[in-house]
Design a protein around this motif. Structure first.
Motif, mmCIF file in Angstrom:
data_model
loop_
_atom_site.group_PDB
_atom_site.id
_atom_site.type_symbol
_atom_site.label_atom_id
_atom_site.label_comp_id
_atom_site.label_asym_id
_atom_site.label_seq_id
_atom_site.Cartn_x
_atom_site.Cartn_y
_atom_site.Cartn_z
ATOM 1 N N GLN A 23 -6.742 2.910 14.895
ATOM 2 C CA GLN A 23 -6.231 4.432 15.549
ATOM 3 C C GLN A 23 -5.112 4.987 14.392
ATOM 4 N N GLU A 24 -5.045 5.976 14.558
ATOM 5 C CA GLU A 24 -3.568 6.732 14.861
ATOM 6 C C GLU A 24 -2.996 6.784 15.802
ATOM 7 N N LYS A 25 -3.655 6.507 17.284
ATOM 8 C CA LYS A 25 -1.903 6.820 17.956
ATOM 9 C C LYS A 25 -1.004 5.844 17.679
ATOM 10 N N ILE A 26 -1.503 3.793 17.332
ATOM 11 C CA ILE A 26 -0.900 2.942 17.098
ATOM 12 C C ILE A 26 0.154 2.744 15.697
ATOM 13 N N ILE A 27 -0.221 3.993 15.248
ATOM 14 C CA ILE A 27 1.118 4.325 14.199
ATOM 15 C C ILE A 27 2.229 5.098 14.387
ATOM 16 N N THR A 28 3.016 4.279 13.698
ATOM 17 C CA THR A 28 4.617 5.297 14.059
ATOM 18 C C THR A 28 4.933 5.284 12.994
ATOM 19 N N ILE A 29 6.031 6.627 12.098
ATOM 20 C CA ILE A 29 6.341 6.858 11.482
ATOM 21 C C ILE A 29 7.953 7.576 12.010
ATOM 22 N N TYR A 30 8.650 6.943 11.307
ATOM 23 C CA TYR A 30 10.537 7.431 11.443
ATOM 24 C C TYR A 30 11.158 7.625 10.330
ATOM 25 N N LYS A 31 12.336 8.469 10.325
ATOM 26 C CA LYS A 31 12.713 8.113 8.903
ATOM 27 C C LYS A 31 13.876 7.347 9.261
ATOM 28 N N LEU A 32 14.363 6.783 8.703
ATOM 29 C CA LEU A 32 15.761 5.698 8.553
ATOM 30 C C LEU A 32 16.845 6.052 8.233
ATOM 31 N N LYS A 80 0.408 -1.161 -0.275
ATOM 32 C CA LYS A 80 0.088 -0.273 0.560
ATOM 33 C C LYS A 80 0.777 0.930 -0.396
ATOM 34 N N LEU A 81 1.877 1.226 0.703
ATOM 35 C CA LEU A 81 2.628 2.153 0.762
ATOM 36 C C LEU A 81 3.123 2.541 -0.755
ATOM 37 N N LYS A 82 3.898 1.707 -1.423
ATOM 38 C CA LYS A 82 4.579 1.610 -2.237
ATOM 39 C C LYS A 82 3.513 2.136 -3.893
ATOM 40 N N GLU A 83 2.462 1.443 -3.382
ATOM 41 C CA GLU A 83 0.845 1.814 -3.877
ATOM 42 C C GLU A 83 0.926 3.304 -4.057
ATOM 43 N N GLU A 84 0.313 3.924 -3.418
ATOM 44 C CA GLU A 84 0.254 4.991 -2.753
ATOM 45 C C GLU A 84 0.957 6.183 -2.852
ATOM 46 N N PHE A 85 2.480 6.276 -2.394
ATOM 47 C CA PHE A 85 3.653 7.336 -1.608
ATOM 48 C C PHE A 85 4.729 6.845 -2.582
ATOM 49 N N ASN A 86 4.545 5.586 -3.036
ATOM 50 C CA ASN A 86 5.680 5.152 -3.846
ATOM 51 C C ASN A 86 7.099 4.886 -3.306
ATOM 52 N N LEU A 107 4.248 14.748 5.282
ATOM 53 C CA LEU A 107 4.241 12.792 4.465
ATOM 54 C C LEU A 107 4.143 12.232 5.553
ATOM 55 N N HIS A 108 4.431 12.481 7.120
ATOM 56 C CA HIS A 108 4.253 11.130 7.961
ATOM 57 C C HIS A 108 2.760 11.310 7.625
ATOM 58 N N ASP A 109 2.466 12.484 8.417
ATOM 59 C CA ASP A 109 1.510 13.094 8.133
ATOM 60 C C ASP A 109 0.013 11.823 8.048
ATOM 61 N N ASP A 110 0.364 12.000 6.551
ATOM 62 C CA ASP A 110 0.071 11.786 5.303
ATOM 63 C C ASP A 110 0.315 9.919 5.705
ATOM 64 N N ILE A 111 1.358 9.441 5.854
ATOM 65 C CA ILE A 111 0.734 8.177 5.835
ATOM 66 C C ILE A 111 0.054 7.554 6.971
ATOM 67 N N LYS A 112 -0.040 8.243 7.960
ATOM 68 C CA LYS A 112 -0.788 7.805 9.201
ATOM 69 C C LYS A 112 -2.181 7.328 8.835
ATOM 70 N N SER A 113 -2.370 8.954 8.270
ATOM 71 C CA SER A 113 -3.632 9.009 7.916
ATOM 72 C C SER A 113 -4.480 7.692 7.522
ATOM 73 N N TYR A 114 -3.253 7.579 6.133
ATOM 74 C CA TYR A 114 -3.550 6.801 5.290
ATOM 75 C C TYR A 114 -4.010 5.126 5.630
ATOM 76 N N LEU A 115 -2.629 4.853 6.649
ATOM 77 C CA LEU A 115 -3.183 3.392 6.884
ATOM 78 C C LEU A 115 -4.336 3.501 8.305
ATOM 79 N N SER A 116 -4.350 4.675 8.402
ATOM 80 C CA SER A 116 -5.386 4.812 9.406
ATOM 81 C C SER A 116 -6.748 3.910 8.985
#
Length: 191
Positions: A182-191, A107-113, A167-176
């Motif tokens: 709930q968005e609170k269980i999703i953590t987004i971080y940079k590698l 889903k991340l590859k499709e939606e956000f490349n 981007l982090h907010d968009d990914i969180k919202s999309y996955l939610s």
């Protein structure tokens, strides 16, 4: 003696009628073969029961069947079944987490490349509700470019620092929305 013979003949006739009705109702498939086998065993039991009673006056088929059931299902069997249930549940949870990780990556590859992400999913089975519950989703985003090293900040007392950006907010919202969590269980971080 005549009453016993009369009861035996009535039991046989009733059972034959029942077996005939069941065989007529069953479709022609593999189930019919097994049902004929079971019905045949029941018929044999009804036929043999009076003969056994002649030789053993205290014979009661229900007592023997209960004894067999108890011997088959003892404590070792109960422990084995519990162990099997636990292992099966662990494997099912592991498969659920792996499948969800794969789905999130697609889903991340499709939606956000986005590709080359680090994904971690933790789930558990809630027995009372008979469903899986996602505890957390961690997504490490790699932009694919070599980036310059950012200034390192050490914050004592803070366990998890999330960088907030669009981007982090968009990914969180999309996955939610996609996973209905709930968005609170999703953590987004940079590698």
């Amino acid at each position: 003696m005549i009453d016993l013979l009369k009861e035996w003949i009535i039991n046989i006739a009733s059972l034959v009628l029942f077996i005939t009705a069941v065989e007529m109702l069953l479709p022609d498939n593999s189930l019919k073969k097994y049902s004929k086998f079971v019905l045949g065993l029941i018929l044999m039991t009804v036929l043999i029961n009076p003969i056994i009673k002649i030789f053993n006056r205290n014979f009661n088929i229900s007592v023997y069947s209960q004894n067999i059931s108890r011997s088959i299902y003892d404590e070792d069997t109960a422990k084995s079944i519990e162990k099997y249930k636990e292992e099966s549940l662990k494997n099912t949870i592991n498969n659920f987490e792996n499948n969800l990780t794969q789905i999130i990556g697609e889903k991340l590859k499709e939606e956000f490349n986005l590709s080359n992400n680090k994904l971690e999913v933790k789930a558990e089975y809630v027995t009372q509700e008979s469903k899986f519950e996602i505890k957390y989703i961690k997504v490490g985003i790699n932009s694919g470019k070599v980036q310059k090293v950012e200034k390192v900040k050490v914050n004592i007392g803070e366990k998890n620092i999330e960088e907030k950006d669009k981007l982090h907010d968009d990914i969180k919202s999309y996955l939610s929305k996609e996973l209905k969590v709930q968005e609170k269980i999703i953590t987004i971080y940079k590698l």
